[in-house]
Design an enzyme around this catalytic site. Structure first.
Site, mmCIF file in Angstrom:
data_model
loop_
_atom_site.group_PDB
_atom_site.id
_atom_site.type_symbol
_atom_site.label_atom_id
_atom_site.label_comp_id
_atom_site.label_asym_id
_atom_site.label_seq_id
_atom_site.Cartn_x
_atom_site.Cartn_y
_atom_site.Cartn_z
ATOM 1 N N TYR A 1 0.563 -1.358 0.083
ATOM 2 C CA TYR A 1 0.304 -0.318 0.309
ATOM 3 C C TYR A 1 0.954 1.121 0.064
ATOM 4 O O TYR A 1 0.052 2.391 -0.350
ATOM 5 C CB TYR A 1 -0.972 0.003 1.103
ATOM 6 C CG TYR A 1 -1.887 -0.785 0.931
ATOM 7 C CD1 TYR A 1 -2.814 -0.454 0.157
ATOM 8 C CD2 TYR A 1 -2.097 -1.995 1.351
ATOM 9 C CE1 TYR A 1 -4.432 -1.276 -0.215
ATOM 10 C CE2 TYR A 1 -2.738 -3.268 0.611
ATOM 11 C CZ TYR A 1 -4.624 -2.464 0.099
ATOM 12 O OH TYR A 1 -5.271 -2.890 0.002
ATOM 13 N N HIS A 2 2.006 0.997 0.532
ATOM 14 C CA HIS A 2 3.295 2.362 0.172
ATOM 15 C C HIS A 2 3.140 2.227 -0.977
ATOM 16 O O HIS A 2 3.147 3.950 -1.264
ATOM 17 C CB HIS A 2 5.057 2.189 1.280
ATOM 18 C CG HIS A 2 5.290 2.876 0.511
ATOM 19 N ND1 HIS A 2 5.540 3.684 2.279
ATOM 20 C CD2 HIS A 2 6.398 2.986 0.139
ATOM 21 C CE1 HIS A 2 6.441 4.480 1.716
ATOM 22 N NE2 HIS A 2 7.013 4.226 0.024
#
Length: 658
Positions: free
Chosen positions: A291-292
């Site tokens: 998700y980063h």
């Protein structure tokens, strides 16, 4: 031809005719959402003022056919890159062939489901929420458009128009609380309005794309985007996705009266959230590498969307600086195969996918030679000129001796409390040595659903299935690591952190990277809590380890000679026990793998220690390793003075943990 086949054809024809007859009439109200003063819409405005509404709709269609139908579709916002000039690949054709039969793949892991000739948009074949949510992302519509682009087969256009009308008719906003939860969840809306931009650009030249359908499409698209702009998720990556896609919608359809409002809404949210969601070291606060990377994509695509609308100056300079810092943070936790640790809700990605992400980021930061290096697989730019690195706010620590396949790299997580996609796993790590990830983290398997689905998710969220310490095999109560020491040197890198893992029990872990070759892990357990202590380790599924309970050692047996020894060097009584192990590299897919634990009891308030060596070696015979405390060694005071003997060769380790 069978009677069943004939009946199916009659039903499909009936449904198509039904939607053709029930289309909404075109009147003055149809144009209320359009800015008739927008440059290029003069013919549309004149026709509306003359009350020639069909003529106005036709003029609007001709306008769009010239504006978006005469050039390559805008694929810039898609999560997966599309080759606009290449032939249709077999996987996409399979999706299209099934979609024509109303067999939709809503989640990659589960394959295709038959939603019926008369599409049942409420069908929920597997009680995984992702199956129903992703149904309403209707991603196969873009696949149908790509098939039409290469073939010009009008059957694809006709079926897409039918499915769009069918979805809009059967899933109106407010139909029911249950239906709104899935069909009108903001994230799903954002996915639809994003993919509809290139989809419409392709289909708009089809004779099946009539003026009447254009007006119906614009009405639906406007309603969805306007609803989204007022119903963003409260926080997290969902809020970012939704804001960025709202901005993209406003940039893609500037003819809407509300386009400027949408663009401003998206930019305002992103400018606010980038300050909330990104730590000073550049890591997104959900503490999941997957998700980063996704949030970097969001921020860069948003900037490009603003460029498209000529409003990129509404992002301050600090916005781009933060995104660049995020990309650099990602580089620091990247292995040579372009994967990152599967901390939290994460999974593996193909090298090509990650390289494409770096390439997209590089267009925003063309002067950054390190991003360019990863964008080009090392053909351009510069290899990073540093090794070990601490992202201290997020608690991602990387020990490394190089950047190529032959390197030794450990990435460890010791973080503050994370958001939804984080797990109670402080202390867990992945170890890469000479092209092999020996200790992949566990992953997440699935997200949410009924009790059976949640049971599967909860297994992967247990602290004990990560490479860290537990008390009575229970989950950590708190993940709030405090860095005590981070120091790098020529022959020794050292990390010490303390995490208040349980009530009345702190876990202090020290990792020493010695001679840029092997690791010593010292776990100190502080507090009055009592119970069974365990230091857990996970191994790759094909490692075929040998367990030696006499020596408290475990070693892999790869025939290529690239192997790993993990051994307890405790002088007090510690037992070695095998555990159930699993790993999930992709959503809803899992593989059994070896796992084990070093255990002992804590019966009082005295501090306890575990000493483990993690030793990569070449060959088929594990080395003989012993440890001897020297005078002055005091783990409780944080003083290390040890003699380590490896296959008869003696060395000393001296350091302070504080």
């Amino acid at each position: 031809m069978s009677l069943k086949k004939i009946a199916s054809i009659i039903l499909v024809c009936f449904l198509h005719l039904t939607y053709a007859k029930t289309k909404l009439p075109i009147d003055k109200n149809s144009f209320d959402i359009i800015n008739l003063n927008y440059p290029g819409l003069e013919k549309v405005k004149n026709a509306v003022e003359a009350k020639k509404y069909d003529e106005a709709a036709n003029a609007l269609l001709q306008y769009y056919r010239i504006k978006i139908g005469s050039k390559e579709p805008d694929f810039s916002n898609l999560e997966i890159q599309v080759d606009p000039k290449g032939p249709l690949d077999a996987k996409t054709q399979e999706i299209v062939d099934n979609a024509m039969l109303h067999r939709f793949k809503t989640q990659e892991a589960y394959g295709f489901f038959d939603f019926g000739k008369d599409i049942d948009w409420k069908l929920w074949p597997i009680k995984d929420n992702e199956v129903r949510w992703q149904l309403h992302r209707v991603k196969w519509w873009l696949s149908m458009a790509l098939a039409y682009k290469t073939s010009k087969n009008e059957a694809y256009a006709k079926e897409w128009v039918f499915q769009f009308n069918d979805w809009a008719t059967k899933n109106p906003l407010g139909l029911s609380e249950d239906n709104d939860k899935y069909a009108w969840r903001p994230l799903e809306i954002s996915d639809r309005i994003q993919n509809l931009v290139p989809t419409v650009s392709i289909f708009i030249n089809s004779p099946n794309f009539t003026p009447a359908f254009l007006m119906a499409f614009l009405k639906s698209y406007h309603q969805q985007t306007d609803y989204l702009a007022d119903h963003y998720a409260a926080d997290g990556n969902h809020r970012l996705f939704e804001a960025q896609r709202t901005l993209f919608a406003g940039a893609s359809f500037p003819e809407f009266n509300d386009a400027q409002k949408w663009r401003k809404s998206g930019i305002d949210v992103l400018n606010t959230e980038i300050k909330k969601q990104v730590y000073p070291d550049g890591v997104q606060f959900e503490l999941s590498p997957v998700y980063h990377a996704a949030t970097i994509d969001i921020f860069t695509k948003a900037y490009k969307g603003a460029q498209k609308a000529g409003i990129e100056n509404e992002f301050p300079a600090s916005y781009k600086q933060t995104v660049e810092k995020m990309a650099m943070a990602f580089i620091n936790i990247t292995f040579p195969n372009y994967n990152q640790p599967m901390f939290g809700d994460s999974w593996q990605a193909k090298k090509e996918f990650r390289q494409n992400q770096f390439s997209n980021w590089s267009t925003i930061f063309p002067k950054n030679k390190f991003i360019q290096y990863f964008a080009t697989d090392g053909k351009q730019g510069e290899k990073p000129n540093w090794f070990s690195n601490a992202l201290s706010t997020a608690g991602f620590y990387t020990f490394r001796n190089g950047w190529d396949e032959k390197s030794t790299i450990m990435v460890l997580k010791a973080s503050p409390p994370g958001e939804f996609h984080a797990q109670p796993d402080n202390g867990t790590f992945e170890l890469w040595v000479k092209g092999r990830n020996f200790t992949p983290d566990t992953g997440c398997f699935v997200y949410s659903g009924d009790a059976e689905i949640m049971k599967k998710r909860d297994w992967y969220r247990q602290t004990r299935v990560h490479s860290t310490l537990t008390l009575d095999n229970q989950n950590m109560v708190i993940t709030k690591a405090q860095q005590n020491k981070w120091e790098t040197g020529k022959n020794l890198d050292i990390l010490t952190y303390t995490n208040p893992s349980y009530t009345d029990l702190n876990h202090q872990r020290t990792v020493l990277f010695i001679d840029q070759k092997y690791f010593l892990i010292i776990d100190k357990v502080i507090g009055k809590a009592t119970g069974n202590l365990g230091v857990h380790f996970q191994l790759k599924e094909d490692s075929k380890p040998v367990f030696d309970k006499t020596k408290n050692s475990v070693n892999t047996t790869y025939t290529d000679g690239n192997n790993l020894l993990i051994q307890s060097l405790n002088t007090d009584k510690v037992s070695l026990n095998e555990e159930e192990g699993k790993v999930s590299y992709a959503y809803a897919k899992e593989i059994a793998r070896p796992a084990f634990v070093f255990e002992k009891s804590k019966n009082d308030d005295k501090t306890q220690q575990f000493i483990s060596i993690v030793y990569p070696y070449d060959g088929n015979k594990a080395p003989e390793i012993t440890i001897k405390p020297n005078a002055g060694n005091d783990f409780e005071k944080g003083i290390i003075n040890l003699s380590v003997t490896i296959d008869g060769k003696k060395g000393e380790i001296k350091s302070s943990l504080n």
